[in-house]
Design an enzyme around this catalytic site. Structure first.
Site, PDB file in Angstrom:
ATOM      1  N   THR A  71       0.839  -1.197   0.000  1.00  0.00           N
ATOM      2  CA  THR A  71       0.000   0.000   0.000  1.00  0.00           C
ATOM      3  C   THR A  71       0.874   1.246   0.000  1.00  0.00           C
ATOM      4  O   THR A  71       0.608   2.200  -0.733  1.00  0.00           O
ATOM      5  CB  THR A  71      -0.965  -0.022   1.212  1.00  0.00           C
ATOM      6  N   ASN A 159      -5.376 -10.909  -6.948  1.00  0.00           N
ATOM      7  CA  ASN A 159      -5.459 -11.521  -5.628  1.00  0.00           C
ATOM      8  C   ASN A 159      -6.707 -12.374  -5.436  1.00  0.00           C
ATOM      9  O   ASN A 159      -6.711 -13.322  -4.672  1.00  0.00           O
ATOM     10  CB  ASN A 159      -5.395 -10.433  -4.547  1.00  0.00           C
ATOM     11  N   GLN A 187       1.020 -10.280  -5.733  1.00  0.00           N
ATOM     12  CA  GLN A 187       0.678 -11.702  -5.773  1.00  0.00           C
ATOM     13  C   GLN A 187       1.621 -12.491  -6.661  1.00  0.00           C
ATOM     14  O   GLN A 187       1.558 -13.711  -6.705  1.00  0.00           O
ATOM     15  CB  GLN A 187      -0.781 -11.880  -6.243  1.00  0.00           C
ATOM     16  N   SER A 207       4.618  -6.728  -1.195  1.00  0.00           N
ATOM     17  CA  SER A 207       4.394  -6.877   0.251  1.00  0.00           C
ATOM     18  C   SER A 207       5.028  -8.179   0.719  1.00  0.00           C
ATOM     19  O   SER A 207       4.744  -9.233   0.140  1.00  0.00           O
ATOM     20  CB  SER A 207       2.884  -6.975   0.542  1.00  0.00           C
ATOM     21  N   GLY A 208       5.832  -8.108   1.779  1.00  0.00           N
ATOM     22  CA  GLY A 208       6.501  -9.312   2.257  1.00  0.00           C
ATOM     23  C   GLY A 208       5.555 -10.378   2.791  1.00  0.00           C
ATOM     24  O   GLY A 208       5.774 -11.572   2.621  1.00  0.00           O
ATOM     25  N   HIS A 209       4.449  -9.939   3.431  1.00  0.00           N
ATOM     26  CA  HIS A 209       3.624 -10.923   4.144  1.00  0.00           C
ATOM     27  C   HIS A 209       2.821 -11.835   3.220  1.00  0.00           C
ATOM     28  O   HIS A 209       2.181 -12.771   3.675  1.00  0.00           O
ATOM     29  CB  HIS A 209       2.703 -10.231   5.148  1.00  0.00           C
ATOM     30  N   THR A 245      13.698   5.207  10.300  1.00  0.00           N
ATOM     31  CA  THR A 245      14.651   4.125  10.600  1.00  0.00           C
ATOM     32  C   THR A 245      14.110   2.813  10.050  1.00  0.00           C
ATOM     33  O   THR A 245      12.930   2.501  10.210  1.00  0.00           O
ATOM     34  CB  THR A 245      14.870   4.021  12.123  1.00  0.00           C
ATOM     35  N   CYS A 334     -18.372  -9.229   2.719  1.00  0.00           N
ATOM     36  CA  CYS A 334     -19.743  -9.338   3.242  1.00  0.00           C
ATOM     37  C   CYS A 334     -20.083  -8.085   4.026  1.00  0.00           C
ATOM     38  O   CYS A 334     -19.343  -7.699   4.908  1.00  0.00           O
ATOM     39  CB  CYS A 334     -19.862 -10.538   4.152  1.00  0.00           C
TER      40      CYS A 334
HETATM   41  N1  PLP Z   1      -2.128  -5.379  -4.108  1.00  0.00           N
HETATM   42  C1  PLP Z   1      -2.575  -6.639  -4.092  1.00  0.00           C
HETATM   43  C2  PLP Z   1      -2.735  -7.379  -5.380  1.00  0.00           C
HETATM   44  C3  PLP Z   1      -2.878  -7.263  -2.891  1.00  0.00           C
HETATM   45  O1  PLP Z   1      -3.310  -8.523  -2.887  1.00  0.00           O
HETATM   46  C4  PLP Z   1      -2.716  -6.538  -1.691  1.00  0.00           C
HETATM   47  C5  PLP Z   1      -3.115  -7.148  -0.401  1.00  0.00           C
HETATM   48  O2  PLP Z   1      -4.118  -7.836  -0.313  1.00  0.00           O
HETATM   49  C6  PLP Z   1      -2.253  -5.219  -1.754  1.00  0.00           C
HETATM   50  C7  PLP Z   1      -1.962  -4.679  -2.977  1.00  0.00           C
HETATM   51  C8  PLP Z   1      -2.030  -4.409  -0.510  1.00  0.00           C
HETATM   52  O3  PLP Z   1      -1.003  -4.967   0.237  1.00  0.00           O
HETATM   53  P1  PLP Z   1      -0.735  -4.529   1.772  1.00  0.00           P
HETATM   54  O4  PLP Z   1      -2.055  -4.525   2.457  1.00  0.00           O
HETATM   55  O5  PLP Z   1       0.191  -5.562   2.283  1.00  0.00           O
HETATM   56  O6  PLP Z   1      -0.123  -3.175   1.749  1.00  0.00           O
END
Ligand code: PLP
Length: 753
Positions: A71, A159, A187, A207-209, A245, A334
Site C-alpha cells: 500500500t 489476488n 501476488q 508486500s513481504g507478508h 529508521t 460481506c
Molecule cells: N495489491 C494486491 C494485489 C494485494 O493482494 C494486496 C493485499 O491484499 C495489496 C496490494 C495491498 O497490500 P498490503 O495490504 O500488504 O499493503
C-alpha cells in the site's frame, strides 16, 4: 488441525524468516545509519537483502526501496507519477488527460489514484481498463486509450482469481505512449519471473507478508529515470527517498525468504504447484459436482482457486469449511445486509450467482504435499456431509425427522416450508423464484409430499414461483390443480399436515387478496400465523398499490388480533432486519400507528390517512428492492448483546440460570466442529421452531447464543431481546475465540469449566 488456505490474504512467517528477525532483534539490532560497529553490521545486512531483492526481481538497475508494504509502495508510485505530471503542467506543458487502472486491481490502486489526483488538484479523468471474461486486460481498449494516459496501473496477478496479466501484451499496447506504468507485483512475488528491468515497468510495489515474511515490510522498485517523490521525508534513510529508521527485523526476515527463493528446496516448482491445484480441483469437483471455477487455470497462478457452487452461498460454504478446519475466504466482501458481489468477478462479466457466492482457496508455495492431501480429504468429507444433510443438488433419500418450519430469506423476503415428519407432507408459503431449485431439492431429498404451495398475497416486489413448484412436483391436492390464485385448494376448509392443520383468514389491506394462514396443532392450539406483509417486524405492509385495499386495513388488523391475540408468533413475508418473528404485542410497542388502531384510538379512515402519509416517500430497501412497508425502526446494530468469554465463564460458574445455545448448522458439527460446552443445538436456520420455547423461559435465565464468529449468535440474541427476553446474549467473537482452557481468558484464571 487447522489447514490454512488463504495465502493470498497473508501467509505464516517462514521459520528461517522468524529466526532471522529474532537474530536481528537480539544481536544485529544496530541502526544502519550509525557508523559504529553495530550500525555497520546492520548496514551490511540491509545491503545484502537489497542485493538479493535485485536478483529475485530481475532489477540490477533502478531503485529498490524498503517500505512498510505494498500500500505504501502504491502511494509512493502514484504520488511520484502525479507529482511529475503536475510539475509539467505548471511548466506550461500539455499533459495527458487520463489515469488508467485495471478494473480488477486491488482497491489500494484506484483509491490512491483518486486521493492524489484530488490532493494535487490535477482533476485528471480516472478510468478503469475493462477485462475480458478470462480476467485479462482488454489490450485493444488499452492501445486506443494509452496515448491519452499519464499513468497506467496493471497488476501482475490478481489476488481474488489468480489471473496472470499479459505484461508483454500490455507493454506492447503502451508502445508509443508516454504513460508511466505501475505493475502491482504483490501476488506475483516468488511465483512468476518478473524481469522488471527488462520491461519498461516504471514502478512495482510488493508486500513481504504475501510470501512468508512478516507484515510491515515491503519493497518498491522504481526504474532508473522514472520520477520519484518521497512519501516520507525526515532522516534521509534509503537515499532520502523513504525516510524513517529501517524495519530491520522485517528486512532480515524478507532476506531469509529471498534466500529461500534463490536457494531452492523450500518453495514448490510451478509443475508441483499445478499438480497440487489439480488435486484440489478434483476434490472440489467430487465434493460439489456443480462447482464452477471462475478463472481459467491456464492463465492463472496455480496457487489460487476461485470457485462458486450453485445453490450454496459463500457464507454457507465458508461456515462449512471453517468447521472442517479449512480456512478460506469469500471472493466477495460481506456487509451487514448481504454479501456484496465481487467487483473483480463482476468486471469479468460473470453471472450474478457466481459473483455473489464465490469462494477463494489460495495455498502457499511452501505447503507440503501431505497438507494438500489432507485438505483434499476434508473437502471430500464436506461434500459428503452436504449430501447427507440435503444441501447439495441432486441428492435423495434422507428420511430422518425434520423441523416443523424451515425459513429461507432472499434480500429480506421470506419463504417458509411447513413440514410434518410423521405424514411427510409439507406446504410451501411464499416461494421465491431464486429459491425454486433449493425448495425442490429440500422436498425431493427428504421425500416429502407437497400438499400445497400458498402465497399470502399477490406480491408487489417479486414474482411467486408457485406455478414452477406445482409443475415440478404435481401436488397431491384433493382435485389436481384445483386451487385458487393464491394456491388454496378449491373448496377446502383446512390443509391437513399430519398432526398440524392450516386454516386461512382473509386480511385485505396491503393487497385486496392478502391472506393469513394460521397453523394449529392436534390439540387445536394456534401455534403460529403466517401473515405475509400485513404485519412485518417494525412495519405494516404498504397499502398504496393499485391492488391495495387501504380502507380495509384497520379492520383486518383488528380481526387478526381477535384471531391470534397479542402473543402468537407471527411469521412475515419480509424480515429486513433479521428479527425472525414477531407478535402483535411486540409490534404495538414498536409501531405507534398499530397500537393506536388496536387500542381503538383510530378509526379506519384516519388510520388509512396516517398510514398513507408514512408511505408517501418510501425509498427502496437496502437490497434495492421495493419496500413493502414503512419501517418505524430499522436499526440493526442498536443493541449491544455481546458477552465477553471471561464474563460468560464467570456467569457459568456463579449461576445455574444460564442456557447456552449453539446456533451453528448441523453440517458444521458433522464435519468436525467441536460442540460447545453442553450447549443446546438450535441451528439459526431453525430458530423459529425454538422461539415458542425460548420466549417462555423465566426472565432471569441468561440465554447465551454461540456460533463460529459471533455473527449468527448476535442475530439470535437480538431477535430474542426484541421478543421480550432481556437476558439474551451472544458470545463475543464467537467460538473462534473460545478459550481452550479457562486460564486462556484474562480474568478467568480461577474458573474451571
Ligand atoms: N495489491 C494486491 C494485489 C494485494 O493482494 C494486496 C493485499 O491484499 C495489496 C496490494 C495491498 O497490500 P498490503 O495490504 O500488504 O499493503
Amino acid at each position: 488441525m487447522e489447514i490454512y488456505l488463504d495465502a493470498n490474504a497473508t501467509t505464516p512467517v517462514l521459520s528461517q524468516a522468524r529466526a532471522a528477525a529474532l537474530s536481528v532483534m537480539a544481536d544485529t539490532f544496530g541502526n544502519p545509519s550509525s557508523i559504529h560497529g553495530s550500525g555497520l553490521r546492520a548496514r551490511a545486512l540491509l545491503d545484502e537483502v537489497r542485493a538479493a531483492a535485485r536478483r529475485v526481481l530481475g532489477a540490477p538497475t533502478g531503485q529498490v526501496l524498503f517500505t512498510s508494504g505494498a500500500t505504501e509502495g502504491i502511494q509512493t508510485a502514484v504520488l511520484s507519477a502525479l507529482h511529475s505530471l503536475r510539475q509539467r503542467r505548471i511548466a506550461g506543458e500539455a499533459i495527458p488527460a487520463r489515469l488508467l487502472y485495471g478494473s480488477t486491481e486491488h482497491k489500494a490502486v484506484p483509491e490512491a489514484l483518486r486521493h492524489w489526483n484530488g490532493l494535487l488538484s490535477l482533476q485528471l479523468q480516472i478510468d478503469a481498463i475493462p477485462v475480458a471474461a478470462d480476467g485479462r486486460h482488454d489490450l485493444a481498449w488499452l492501445r486506443r486509450h494509452a496515448p491519452e494516459a499519464g499513468l497506467v496501473c496493471t497488476m501482475a496477478a490478481n489476488n481474488e482469481t489468480g489471473v496472470i496479466s499479459d505484461l508483454d501484451g500490455i507493454a506492447d499496447a503502451l508502445a508509443g505512449s508516454g504513460a508511466l506504468w505501475m505493475v502491482d507485483g504483490v501476488q506475483a512475488l516468488g511465483k512468476l519471473p518478473l524481469h522488471l528491468a527488462e520491461r519498461r515497468i516504471d514502478y512495482a510495489p510488493f508486500s513481504g507478508h504475501k510470501l512468508y515474511a512478516p507484515k510491515g515490510i515491503g519493497m518498491l522498485y522504481v526504474r532508473d529515470g522514472a520520477p520519484l517523490t518521497p512519501l516520507l521525508t525526515g532522516g534521509g534513510q534509503e537515499g532520502a527517498l523513504r525516510a524513517g529508521t529501517e524495519n530491520m527485523a522485517g528486512i532480515a526476515a524478507l532476506g531469509a525468504v529471498l534466500s529461500a527463493l534463490e536457494g531452492g528446496g523450500v518453495f514448490a516448482s510451478a509443475e508441483r504447484l499445478q499438480a497440487q491445484r489439480g488435486r484440489l480441483a478434483s476434490a472440489l469437483r467430487e465434493a460439489f459436482p456443480g462447482v464452477v471455477f471462475n478463472a481459467p487455470f491456464e492463465s492463472s497462478l496455480p496457487t489460487t482457486l476461485n470457485f462458486s457452487v450453485p445453490g450454496m452461498s459463500a457464507r454457507t460454504l465458508l461456515d462449512l469449511f471453517d468447521a472442517a478446519g479449512l480456512r478460506m475466504s469469500g471472493g466477495s466482501a460481506c456487509s451487514a445486509a448481504r454479501a456484496q458481489p465481487s467487483y473483480v468477478l463482476e468486471a469479468m462479466g460473470l453471472a450474478a450467482w457466481q459473483t455473489e457466492s464465490a469462494v477463494r482457496l489460495s495455498f502457499g508455495a511452501a505447503d507440503s504435499a501431505s497438507l494438500i492431501d489432507e485438505a483434499c480429504d476434508r473437502l471430500r468429507s464436506c461434500g459428503e456431509v452436504m449430501r447427507a444433510t440435503c444441501q447439495s443438488e441432486g441428492t435423495h433419500g434422507a428420511d430422518g425427522p425434520v423441523d416443523l418450519l424451515t425459513r429461507f430469506v432472499v434480500d429480506g423476503a421470506c419463504c417458509y416450508i411447513v413440514a410434518d415428519t410423521d405424514s411427510r407432507r409439507c406446504v410451501v408459503i411464499d416461494p421465491l423464484p431464486q429459491l425454486t431449485d433449493r425448495l425442490l431439492q429440500w422436498i425431493r431429498c427428504r421425500q416429502f409430499e407437497l400438499a400445497a404451495v400458498l402465497d399470502t398475497h399477490s406480491h408487489g416486489d417479486h414474482a411467486s414461483s408457485a406455478q414452477d413448484l406445482r409443475g415440478a412436483l404435481a401436488p397431491s391436492l384433493g382435485e389436481r390443480d384445483a386451487c385458487d390464485a393464491l394456491g388454496w385448494p378449491t373448496g377446502g376448509r383446512a390443509i391437513e399436515l399430519g398432526r398440524h392443520r392450516l386454516v386461512r383468514m382473509p386480511i385485505p389491506g396491503h393487497t385486496q387478496d392478502s391472506t393469513a394462514y394460521l397453523l394449529h396443532d392436534d390439540k387445536d392450539q394456534l401455534c403460529m400465523a403466517f401473515v405475509g406483509d400485513t404485519v412485518m417486524p417494525g412495519a405494516l405492509g404498504r397499502s398504496d398499490f393499485e391492488q391495495s385495499a387501504p380502507m380495509d386495513f384497520a379492520a383486518s388488523l383488528r380481526a387478526l388480533e381477535q384471531a391470534v391475540g397479542p402473543h402468537t408468533l407471527l411469521l412475515s413475508g419480509h424480515d429486513y432486519d433479521n428479527r425472525f418473528a414477531t407478535t402483535l404485542s411486540v409490534e404495538c410497542a414498536a409501531q405507534p400507528l398499530l397500537a393506536a388502531v388496536l387500542q381503538g384510538r383510530l378509526g379506519d379512515e384516519s388510520f388509512a390517512m396516517e398510514k398513507a402519509a408514512l408511505e408517501r416517500v418510501l425509498a427502496p430497501t437496502e437490497y434495492q428492492t421495493l419496500a413493502c412497508g414503512a419501517r418505524s425502526e430499522c436499526s440493526l446494530f442498536d443493541e449491544q448483546v455481546e458477552l465477553p468469554a471471561a464474563q460468560l465463564l464467570a456467569q457459568m460458574s456463579a449461576s445455574s440460570a444460564l442456557l447456552l445455545v449453539d446456533v451453528r448448522e448441523p453440517f458444521e458439527s458433522r464435519v468436525g466442529a467441536a460442540g460447545a460446552l453442553g450447549a443446546q443445538a438450535v441451528p439459526l436456520s431453525s430458530l423459529i421452531n425454538a422461539l415458542p420455547r425460548l420466549t417462555q423461559l423465566p426472565a432471569e435465565t441468561s440465554l447465551v447464543f454461540v456460533c463460529r464468529s459471533g455473527n449468527r449468535s448476535a442475530q439470535a440474541a437480538r431477535a430474542l431481546r426484541r421478543l421480550g427476553h432481556a437476558q439474551a446474549w451472544s458470545l463475543a467473537g464467537g467460538l473462534a475465540l473460545w478459550p481452550a482452557k479457562a486460564g486462556d481468558v484474562p480474568g478467568a484464571e480461577a474458573l474451571a469449566i
